[in-house]
Write a protein that holds these residues in place. Structure first.
Motif, mmCIF file in Angstrom:
data_model
loop_
_atom_site.group_PDB
_atom_site.id
_atom_site.type_symbol
_atom_site.label_atom_id
_atom_site.label_comp_id
_atom_site.label_asym_id
_atom_site.label_seq_id
_atom_site.Cartn_x
_atom_site.Cartn_y
_atom_site.Cartn_z
ATOM 1 N N THR A 89 0.826 -1.208 0.000
ATOM 2 C CA THR A 89 0.000 0.000 0.000
ATOM 3 C C THR A 89 0.862 1.259 0.000
ATOM 4 O OG1 THR A 89 -0.126 -0.168 2.414
ATOM 5 C CG2 THR A 89 -1.925 -1.151 1.146
ATOM 6 N N THR A 90 2.176 1.089 0.143
ATOM 7 C CA THR A 90 3.122 2.203 0.055
ATOM 8 C C THR A 90 4.221 1.816 -0.928
ATOM 9 O OG1 THR A 90 4.426 1.340 1.914
ATOM 10 C CG2 THR A 90 2.690 2.934 2.424
ATOM 11 N N PRO A 91 4.868 2.779 -1.575
ATOM 12 C CA PRO A 91 5.932 2.444 -2.528
ATOM 13 C C PRO A 91 7.065 1.651 -1.866
ATOM 14 C CG PRO A 91 5.260 4.730 -2.789
ATOM 15 C CD PRO A 91 4.595 4.236 -1.549
ATOM 16 N N ILE A 92 7.597 0.679 -2.595
ATOM 17 C CA ILE A 92 8.704 -0.138 -2.102
ATOM 18 C C ILE A 92 10.011 0.595 -2.405
ATOM 19 C CG2 ILE A 92 9.861 -2.369 -2.285
ATOM 20 C CD1 ILE A 92 7.185 -3.483 -3.368
ATOM 21 N N THR A 93 10.813 0.804 -1.385
ATOM 22 C CA THR A 93 12.056 1.553 -1.591
ATOM 23 C C THR A 93 13.194 0.664 -2.085
ATOM 24 O OG1 THR A 93 12.613 1.248 0.747
ATOM 25 C CG2 THR A 93 11.457 3.276 0.141
ATOM 26 N N ASP A 94 13.129 -0.654 -1.804
ATOM 27 C CA ASP A 94 14.217 -1.553 -2.203
ATOM 28 C C ASP A 94 13.647 -2.948 -2.449
ATOM 29 O OD1 ASP A 94 16.475 -3.183 -2.418
ATOM 30 O OD2 ASP A 94 17.644 -1.937 -1.048
ATOM 31 N N LEU A 95 13.430 -3.285 -3.712
ATOM 32 C CA LEU A 95 12.883 -4.595 -4.058
ATOM 33 C C LEU A 95 13.821 -5.730 -3.655
ATOM 34 C CD1 LEU A 95 11.216 -4.404 -7.607
ATOM 35 C CD2 LEU A 95 10.154 -5.151 -5.472
ATOM 36 N N GLY A 96 15.121 -5.491 -3.786
ATOM 37 C CA GLY A 96 16.084 -6.528 -3.437
ATOM 38 C C GLY A 96 15.971 -6.946 -1.979
ATOM 39 N N LYS A 97 15.779 -5.984 -1.076
ATOM 40 C CA LYS A 97 15.631 -6.300 0.344
ATOM 41 C C LYS A 97 14.333 -7.062 0.607
ATOM 42 C CE LYS A 97 18.495 -2.625 2.307
ATOM 43 N NZ LYS A 97 18.529 -1.426 3.190
ATOM 44 N N VAL A 98 13.277 -6.723 -0.137
ATOM 45 C CA VAL A 98 12.017 -7.459 -0.006
ATOM 46 C C VAL A 98 12.229 -8.925 -0.392
ATOM 47 C CG1 VAL A 98 9.670 -7.709 -0.914
ATOM 48 C CG2 VAL A 98 10.559 -5.444 -0.357
ATOM 49 N N ALA A 99 12.970 -9.159 -1.482
ATOM 50 C CA ALA A 99 13.259 -10.519 -1.924
ATOM 51 C C ALA A 99 14.042 -11.280 -0.850
ATOM 52 C CB ALA A 99 14.032 -10.499 -3.234
ATOM 53 N N GLU A 100 15.070 -10.660 -0.293
ATOM 54 C CA GLU A 100 15.874 -11.300 0.744
ATOM 55 C C GLU A 100 15.029 -11.646 1.964
ATOM 56 O OE1 GLU A 100 19.090 -8.722 1.660
ATOM 57 O OE2 GLU A 100 20.042 -8.889 -0.319
ATOM 58 N N SER A 101 14.135 -10.746 2.346
ATOM 59 C CA SER A 101 13.277 -10.982 3.511
ATOM 60 C C SER A 101 12.331 -12.145 3.273
ATOM 61 C CB SER A 101 12.487 -9.715 3.840
ATOM 62 O OG SER A 101 13.352 -8.641 4.154
ATOM 63 N N LEU A 102 11.741 -12.214 2.083
ATOM 64 C CA LEU A 102 10.807 -13.296 1.768
ATOM 65 C C LEU A 102 11.512 -14.650 1.774
ATOM 66 C CD1 LEU A 102 8.748 -11.634 -1.123
ATOM 67 C CD2 LEU A 102 7.881 -12.269 1.147
ATOM 68 N N GLU A 103 12.737 -14.687 1.267
ATOM 69 C CA GLU A 103 13.464 -15.954 1.160
ATOM 70 C C GLU A 103 13.865 -16.516 2.507
ATOM 71 O OE1 GLU A 103 16.558 -14.752 -1.485
ATOM 72 O OE2 GLU A 103 15.197 -14.618 -3.211
ATOM 73 N N LYS A 104 13.841 -15.712 3.566
ATOM 74 C CA LYS A 104 14.183 -16.175 4.911
ATOM 75 C C LYS A 104 12.986 -16.786 5.645
ATOM 76 C CE LYS A 104 17.895 -12.755 5.521
ATOM 77 N NZ LYS A 104 18.308 -11.533 6.257
ATOM 78 N N ILE A 105 11.803 -16.647 5.074
ATOM 79 C CA ILE A 105 10.593 -17.121 5.753
ATOM 80 C C ILE A 105 10.354 -18.593 5.429
ATOM 81 C CG2 ILE A 105 8.084 -16.864 5.908
ATOM 82 C CD1 ILE A 105 8.449 -13.899 5.384
ATOM 83 N N ALA A 106 10.186 -19.406 6.459
ATOM 84 C CA ALA A 106 9.913 -20.833 6.271
ATOM 85 C C ALA A 106 8.587 -21.005 5.550
ATOM 86 C CB ALA A 106 9.873 -21.531 7.630
ATOM 87 N N GLY A 107 8.586 -21.861 4.543
ATOM 88 C CA GLY A 107 7.364 -22.113 3.790
ATOM 89 C C GLY A 107 7.310 -21.399 2.459
ATOM 90 N N VAL A 108 8.164 -20.383 2.255
ATOM 91 C CA VAL A 108 8.201 -19.676 0.975
ATOM 92 C C VAL A 108 9.025 -20.496 -0.014
ATOM 93 C CG1 VAL A 108 9.022 -17.628 -0.248
ATOM 94 C CG2 VAL A 108 7.838 -17.378 1.933
ATOM 95 N N VAL A 109 8.409 -20.872 -1.140
ATOM 96 C CA VAL A 109 9.080 -21.650 -2.175
ATOM 97 C C VAL A 109 9.776 -20.728 -3.167
ATOM 98 C CG1 VAL A 109 8.755 -23.326 -4.046
ATOM 99 C CG2 VAL A 109 7.401 -23.520 -1.950
#
Length: 305
Positions: A254-274
């Motif tokens: 709902t707000t602009p993403i300032t760093d897509l790369g950091k979003v990707a890194e955060s998602l990849e650390k979550i258990a269950g994310v393929v």
């Protein structure tokens, strides 16, 4: 190929039909004035559509001319720009200016377009060596050229980023073909995320969704993607489940993403994310029409002569 672009313009323009003259009492003059104003608006919209399609066609043509060489294995992306590039690639094969091309389609639509264009195709398998791949992106972050793919569904209902992402990762060279409005500083909208199925001893997809929601609390909402129609956070009566039994979540910022790369890194650390629809840390080019000129940008966003 100009005929292809004109046909695409004509088809797009028909999506926004202009209204007919309606008689309202005896006030025909007033109705005609309204019609003229609305016709001008329709004509302006049609011009915008035409400019967008021509810009995509020019970018698609340059992509093939610049990067594709005879004897290559080429990843064939999905989307309107990729469709134009596939058709133009077929034109060059028929002319004989390119030979020995093997296409690896990322969807059944791109496979069908390749077949119509006369391109020999083979299915993608993990480990396939691809010389060059092109595809559309839903949006691309300026400076980093990090992209988002997979917001749209394929004709089978499967998320489009699964095989497409495998192809772009396998490519020796990669180019995204986009329209200018998709090249932005602050990315907005959704990021598709694939989460594991509910097998024994695995976390429920809801647990994964809640962890993602907590991670981006206040900045995004997490919705389960439906297979048909629209739905609420749980995916409605017909949630989308892949052939592997996985679920697709749309993380809607709902707000602009300032760093897509950091979003990707955060998602990849979550258990269950393929997997997810962010393509980062992969050297790539962006082919886009900016300031009336088609430009080829590298990962530093500098124009490549």
């Amino acid at each position: 190929m100009d005929a292809i672009a004109r046909a695409s313009v004509s088809s797009s323009a028909r999506l926004r039909p202009c209204p007919r003259l309606l008689r309202i009492g005896n006030n025909i003059a007033a109705a005609r004035r309204r019609l003229r104003r609305r016709s001008v608006t329709c004509a302006a919209a049609a011009d915008d559509i035409a400019a967008d399609v021509v810009g995509l066609f020019d970018a698609a043509k340059l992509t093939v001319d610049r990067f594709v060489e005879s004897g290559m294995v080429v990843g064939l992306g999905s989307g309107p720009a990729s469709g134009l590039a596939i058709q133009y690639l077929g034109t060059r094969l028929r002319r004989g200016s390119l030979t020995g091309i093997l296409g690896i389609p990322s969807s059944t639509i791109s496979a069908s377009e390749a077949e119509k264009a006369g391109i020999q195709v083979s299915s993608y398998e993990e480990g396939t060596q691809i010389d060059f791949a092109f595809t559309d992106a839903d949006v691309i972050e300026e400076d980093t050229l990090t992209s988002v793919i997979g917001r749209r569904k394929t004709e089978s209902g499967e998320p489009s980023f699964m095989e497409e992402k495998g192809i772009v990762k396998s490519a020796g060279k990669l180019a995204f073909i986009i329209s200018h409005e998709k090249y932005v500083k602050g990315v907005e909208g959704s990021i598709p995320v694939l989460v594991k199925s509910n097998k024994p001893f695995q976390a429920n997809w809801i647990d994964t969704a809640e962890e993602i929601d907590d991670l981006f609390l206040g900045d995004a909402e997490v919705w389960r993607r439906p297979s048909v129609g629209t739905a609420g956070p749980l995916g409605g009566d017909f949630p989308l489940v892949t052939k592997e039994g996985h679920h697709v979540l749309d993380v809607i910022f709902t707000t602009p993403i300032t760093d897509l790369g950091k979003v990707a890194e955060s998602l990849e650390k979550i258990a269950g994310v393929v997997d997810h629809g962010i393509v980062s840390n992969i050297p790539s080019y962006v082919v886009v029409k900016l300031d009336e000129e088609v430009q080829v940008l590298d990962e530093k966003s500098s124009v490549i002569p």
